[in-house]
Design a protein around this motif. Sequence first.
Motif, mmCIF file in Angstrom:
data_model
loop_
_atom_site.group_PDB
_atom_site.id
_atom_site.type_symbol
_atom_site.label_atom_id
_atom_site.label_comp_id
_atom_site.label_asym_id
_atom_site.label_seq_id
_atom_site.Cartn_x
_atom_site.Cartn_y
_atom_site.Cartn_z
ATOM 1 N N GLY A 256 0.790 -1.229 0.000
ATOM 2 C CA GLY A 256 0.000 0.000 0.000
ATOM 3 C C GLY A 256 0.815 1.269 0.000
ATOM 4 N N ASN A 257 2.106 1.166 0.276
ATOM 5 C CA ASN A 257 2.939 2.362 0.425
ATOM 6 C C ASN A 257 4.068 2.445 -0.595
ATOM 7 O OD1 ASN A 257 1.530 3.282 2.811
ATOM 8 N ND2 ASN A 257 2.572 1.631 3.920
ATOM 9 N N VAL A 258 3.943 1.710 -1.705
ATOM 10 C CA VAL A 258 5.002 1.747 -2.724
ATOM 11 C C VAL A 258 4.804 2.982 -3.604
ATOM 12 C CG1 VAL A 258 6.027 0.576 -4.697
ATOM 13 C CG2 VAL A 258 5.222 -0.758 -2.741
ATOM 14 N N PRO A 259 5.745 3.909 -3.609
ATOM 15 C CA PRO A 259 5.602 5.115 -4.431
ATOM 16 C C PRO A 259 5.465 4.776 -5.917
ATOM 17 C CG PRO A 259 7.407 5.358 -2.863
ATOM 18 C CD PRO A 259 7.002 3.917 -2.834
ATOM 19 N N GLY A 260 4.512 5.390 -6.578
ATOM 20 C CA GLY A 260 4.371 5.244 -8.019
ATOM 21 C C GLY A 260 3.609 4.018 -8.481
ATOM 22 N N LEU A 261 3.224 3.136 -7.567
ATOM 23 C CA LEU A 261 2.495 1.945 -7.959
ATOM 24 C C LEU A 261 1.023 2.297 -8.149
ATOM 25 C CD1 LEU A 261 2.962 -1.119 -8.419
ATOM 26 C CD2 LEU A 261 2.166 -1.482 -6.071
ATOM 27 N N THR A 262 0.465 1.977 -9.304
ATOM 28 C CA THR A 262 -0.911 2.363 -9.606
ATOM 29 C C THR A 262 -1.896 1.612 -8.705
ATOM 30 O OG1 THR A 262 -1.276 0.642 -11.265
ATOM 31 C CG2 THR A 262 -0.266 2.712 -12.019
ATOM 32 N N SER A 263 -3.068 2.184 -8.545
ATOM 33 C CA SER A 263 -4.076 1.556 -7.706
ATOM 34 C C SER A 263 -4.515 0.218 -8.290
ATOM 35 C CB SER A 263 -5.279 2.486 -7.534
ATOM 36 O OG SER A 263 -5.857 2.798 -8.794
ATOM 37 N N ASP A 264 -4.544 0.127 -9.623
ATOM 38 C CA ASP A 264 -4.925 -1.140 -10.253
ATOM 39 C C ASP A 264 -3.928 -2.249 -9.929
ATOM 40 O OD1 ASP A 264 -7.161 -0.003 -11.353
ATOM 41 O OD2 ASP A 264 -6.348 0.174 -13.383
ATOM 42 N N LEU A 265 -2.635 -1.909 -9.970
ATOM 43 C CA LEU A 265 -1.626 -2.916 -9.647
ATOM 44 C C LEU A 265 -1.661 -3.274 -8.170
ATOM 45 C CD1 LEU A 265 1.459 -1.923 -11.838
ATOM 46 C CD2 LEU A 265 -0.010 -3.935 -12.060
ATOM 47 N N LYS A 266 -1.880 -2.285 -7.307
ATOM 48 C CA LYS A 266 -1.994 -2.593 -5.877
ATOM 49 C C LYS A 266 -3.134 -3.578 -5.634
ATOM 50 C CE LYS A 266 -0.169 1.824 -4.137
ATOM 51 N NZ LYS A 266 -0.488 3.079 -3.403
ATOM 52 N N THR A 267 -4.249 -3.345 -6.314
ATOM 53 C CA THR A 267 -5.410 -4.219 -6.139
ATOM 54 C C THR A 267 -5.111 -5.625 -6.635
ATOM 55 O OG1 THR A 267 -6.949 -2.365 -6.332
ATOM 56 C CG2 THR A 267 -7.818 -4.559 -6.787
ATOM 57 N N ARG A 268 -4.488 -5.711 -7.806
ATOM 58 C CA ARG A 268 -4.189 -7.034 -8.356
ATOM 59 C C ARG A 268 -3.150 -7.764 -7.521
ATOM 60 N NH1 ARG A 268 -1.963 -8.876 -14.389
ATOM 61 N NH2 ARG A 268 -2.005 -11.107 -13.914
ATOM 62 N N TYR A 269 -2.078 -7.084 -7.156
ATOM 63 C CA TYR A 269 -1.043 -7.734 -6.349
ATOM 64 C C TYR A 269 -1.619 -8.215 -5.015
ATOM 65 C CZ TYR A 269 2.638 -5.849 -9.460
ATOM 66 O OH TYR A 269 3.442 -5.543 -10.528
ATOM 67 N N THR A 270 -2.457 -7.406 -4.413
ATOM 68 C CA THR A 270 -3.068 -7.800 -3.149
ATOM 69 C C THR A 270 -3.898 -9.060 -3.320
ATOM 70 O OG1 THR A 270 -3.137 -5.508 -2.324
ATOM 71 C CG2 THR A 270 -4.674 -7.086 -1.326
ATOM 72 N N ALA A 271 -4.686 -9.124 -4.387
ATOM 73 C CA ALA A 271 -5.510 -10.308 -4.644
ATOM 74 C C ALA A 271 -4.633 -11.535 -4.890
ATOM 75 C CB ALA A 271 -6.432 -10.053 -5.829
ATOM 76 N N GLU A 272 -3.544 -11.355 -5.614
ATOM 77 C CA GLU A 272 -2.646 -12.478 -5.874
ATOM 78 C C GLU A 272 -2.020 -12.986 -4.578
ATOM 79 O OE1 GLU A 272 -0.400 -12.410 -9.883
ATOM 80 O OE2 GLU A 272 -0.681 -10.295 -9.377
ATOM 81 N N MET A 273 -1.656 -12.072 -3.697
ATOM 82 C CA MET A 273 -1.084 -12.479 -2.414
ATOM 83 C C MET A 273 -2.117 -13.222 -1.571
ATOM 84 S SD MET A 273 2.048 -11.644 -2.686
ATOM 85 C CE MET A 273 1.856 -11.871 -4.461
ATOM 86 N N GLN A 274 -3.347 -12.780 -1.605
ATOM 87 C CA GLN A 274 -4.396 -13.479 -0.857
ATOM 88 C C GLN A 274 -4.608 -14.885 -1.416
ATOM 89 O OE1 GLN A 274 -7.202 -10.376 -1.612
ATOM 90 N NE2 GLN A 274 -7.068 -9.522 0.463
ATOM 91 N N PHE A 275 -4.584 -15.009 -2.732
ATOM 92 C CA PHE A 275 -4.689 -16.334 -3.343
ATOM 93 C C PHE A 275 -3.529 -17.214 -2.914
ATOM 94 C CE2 PHE A 275 -3.179 -19.236 -6.604
ATOM 95 C CZ PHE A 275 -4.301 -20.035 -6.813
ATOM 96 N N LEU A 276 -2.313 -16.693 -2.978
ATOM 97 C CA LEU A 276 -1.142 -17.491 -2.645
ATOM 98 C C LEU A 276 -1.144 -17.918 -1.184
ATOM 99 C CD1 LEU A 276 1.697 -15.677 -4.618
ATOM 100 C CD2 LEU A 276 0.769 -17.954 -5.063
ATOM 101 N N ARG A 277 -1.532 -17.012 -0.288
ATOM 102 C CA ARG A 277 -1.564 -17.401 1.122
ATOM 103 C C ARG A 277 -2.570 -18.532 1.333
ATOM 104 N NH1 ARG A 277 -1.953 -12.649 5.339
ATOM 105 N NH2 ARG A 277 -4.077 -12.456 4.509
ATOM 106 N N ALA A 278 -3.720 -18.430 0.657
ATOM 107 C CA ALA A 278 -4.705 -19.502 0.744
ATOM 108 C C ALA A 278 -4.132 -20.812 0.199
ATOM 109 C CB ALA A 278 -5.968 -19.114 -0.019
ATOM 110 N N TYR A 279 -3.435 -20.741 -0.923
ATOM 111 C CA TYR A 279 -2.839 -21.936 -1.530
ATOM 112 C C TYR A 279 -1.833 -22.578 -0.576
ATOM 113 C CZ TYR A 279 0.148 -24.825 -4.460
ATOM 114 O OH TYR A 279 0.883 -25.882 -4.953
ATOM 115 N N TYR A 280 -0.912 -21.777 -0.049
ATOM 116 C CA TYR A 280 0.117 -22.319 0.838
ATOM 117 C C TYR A 280 -0.510 -22.927 2.092
ATOM 118 C CZ TYR A 280 3.706 -19.917 -1.982
ATOM 119 O OH TYR A 280 4.540 -19.502 -3.006
ATOM 120 N N TYR A 281 -1.494 -22.260 2.648
ATOM 121 C CA TYR A 281 -2.131 -22.805 3.849
ATOM 122 C C TYR A 281 -2.976 -24.037 3.538
ATOM 123 C CZ TYR A 281 -0.729 -19.921 7.783
ATOM 124 O OH TYR A 281 -0.006 -19.359 8.813
ATOM 125 N N PHE A 282 -3.540 -24.107 2.354
ATOM 126 C CA PHE A 282 -4.302 -25.304 1.975
ATOM 127 C C PHE A 282 -3.386 -26.520 1.956
ATOM 128 C CE2 PHE A 282 -6.835 -27.660 -1.470
ATOM 129 C CZ PHE A 282 -7.777 -28.125 -0.570
#
Length: 502
Positions: A131-157
């Motif tokens: 959330g605090n990376v300078p210059g990172l677009t809101s669209d990329l923040k949203t996508r990266y966040t979703a990807e991280m949530q998916f990955l955490r779910a995968y690893y914990y599964f």
Amino acid sequence: MKRTHFLYSFLLAGVVLGGTACKKSFLTAKPEGTTLESDYYQTPAQAYAGMVAAYNPLGWTVVSSYSPLTVELTLASDEAYAGGGSSSDMTGFQQWNTYTLSSATPNILADLWSRNFTGIARVNTMLEKIGNVPGLTSDLKTRYTAEMQFLRAYYYFDLVRLFGNVPLITHVLGQSEWFTQVQAKPADIYAQIEKDLNAAIPNLPATVNTATDGGRATKGAAQALLGKAIIYENNTSRMQEAANDLKQVNTSPNYALLANYASIFDPNNKFNSESIFEIVHTSAGGKSWGNWPNFDGNVGVQMVGPRGYSGPTFESAAAGWSFCPITPDLVAAMKGDPRYSATIANIDSLAKAGKCTYTPGYMNTGYFIRKYAPLTANQGTVGNIELNWPNDEIEIRLADTYLLEAEAQVRGGGDQARAQSLLDAVRARVGLASVPATLDNIYNERRLELATEGHRWFDLVRTGQAPTVLAKKGFKAGTNEILPIPLQELNNTKLVQNPGYN
């Protein structure tokens, strides 16, 4: 005070580690060297590199053992034996095959624990920094966040299915927390998996450009994983919920069963219409033994080839290491099935016919895995051949989700006609006639359709069949449904061993 491997994984979340390089994939991003986390995440490029690092443990096939989880799950099931060169070749494999595992079992336990907790640690770091990376677009923040949530779910599964009782960590640990973590109830792990996936699904893309982003999470992958997780929780009252999640995938125009079953597994046909989530490997890295353990290829392919093989019929590029010889039970179950030749290679009959030679390994049956065999057509041209196989691991594919939805529809008292049509579609693809959509028939179809792909062991455990089917291997009910916590994770921590392994 000795630090455990688990805690070391979380300490390493304070650095950004180089990602695995994969040709024509987003994984070609390679953070240079090791950068302190406190100085990182200052540019969009660094955020991208952090995202790649979070995906990176998916492709680990070598840490202290030699193979992807698919190989290990296959030999733990009734599909194959451990094999190898002798009864002491890869002790962890031998002990899982015979259910003599202990917390001190080498190789396998620490690798499975480390792979997933390292991934979780990198995900947590990304989620706190993104959330605090300078210059990172809101669209990329949203996508990266979703990807991280998916990955955490995968690893914990993976972790909850393999170890059952694991710590639930959703933030970057401070130093005072390193040795104070306790295990969460499996129900709490599943609740977090569902929470992450439900948060991720609206913000993941429906498709990706596989030439540049092959291997990244999509909406379909998250929906499929959510449906699978609910089924694995084994609550009959929620089966219709799982069916609805899987139906979103199964009715999506982005996926379709391939007409040619064998082509699913061709490494020249990656990210095909049946692939929902795929772990990327490549031969382009040209790695050698001096690169240990940072290999880009799928070493598991080398492991399952016949030892000392010579001959053109099987088209083996390099003699394999003879792990996972197929059991007579699976051979008998698949005899006459149209998927047999794409699943099992009968090397013994070829040798007896004088068409090849090979050296029988430990527990040899003469039958070997065909779906990801070391074929000449797939071998790399640089580096050590045995380390650079390009075969991807297809973690979730459409036939899997068809059969899971059919199961959920039947168990939940849902749309029985739809369950029948899903089962029929899987069978019709290979020219088989319809059979009634009973649970027994659906489970048997999963056994045949998904053989040697890493699903069978989990299916036996979650359906309660493991104590009977795996009894002759030494499986003990109430103990072997999960693995022991690695010994090094118990030292100087509050973690406790799983029942039956003390």
